[in-house]
Enzyme design. Sequence first.
Site: not given
Length: 318
Positions: A200, A175
Amino acid sequence: MAVADGQQRRLGEAQLAGHPKITMGNEGYIYKWATTLWTYLVLYLLGAWYMVKELLVPHRTPTGGRDVKSMEEAVSRLRSEGVSTGTVKCFELDLCSLASVHNFAKAFTNLGMPLHVLVNNAGIMFWPWNVTEDGHEHHWSVNYLGHFLLTHLLTPHMAASSTLNQPSRVVNLSSSVHYIGAINFDDFNNEKDYSPQRAYAQSKLAQMMFTITLNERMAKQGVLALAVHPGVVATELFQHVAWAQTFPRLASTFLKTPSQGSDTVVHVALSQEVKEGGQYYENCQCTQPAASALKSDDRNRLWDLTCCQLDIQEFGKI
């Protein structure tokens, strides 16, 4: 298969021996509050930038899951839409459970089939604090550890299926958030100071670091590893993102569709234009990853500690 907490703690203490340490008093609360606020701010600014980018940059199209029933239904929809080629087999795979990863790998091995492409796609984002049955924080397990273990178990199949002209490929979904990630080597679970945003970002940076190291170690065996940022895609990944849940129509306006989000993944997995591993792709274009992902000492340290967590003696050797 996880390393006992005491063993993992001793590993961390051994690596910290001889290094300077800073102990904070009451100032730690101010520091904790400030870093949490800063993480929120940077993440939302990064998200805003990528939503603007999705609007301004033309979308480029390239030249196993937990619920078997839903996967089979998706296959049926594709068949009803006229897709008649290929054969699909669905197996259960829960990345919150290392036993499930082992069972999936065993089920695939029993098929006796070659394996040319492995796409480590599953992920979660901004989940509240929780640990898996193996004692790992959920982001760490689902976004990173489970993929690491699965790749380890399937690497022999990929190496055996590779050819000189068509090497096998591992495609990891990272990401753009990996740019602001940091690896907490002392506490992968972030138990002392948990933030879902930091957890995350850490998992996605770990996935990027894993990709580069995997490619370095496996390229000679004919296995290329690549990482992809699919874009900001409207999927269940956003179930714990407040603004996306509050304003779903706004989210669907700014975010890519799942079909568009898969384009870069398919491009990296299948395109003959992609010849070099260890790369990071956005919008079907090779992009420079974060500088923190390129530090070989940190990458090798992460690799070794991950193998300890998963009780892997030699990666790719079953």
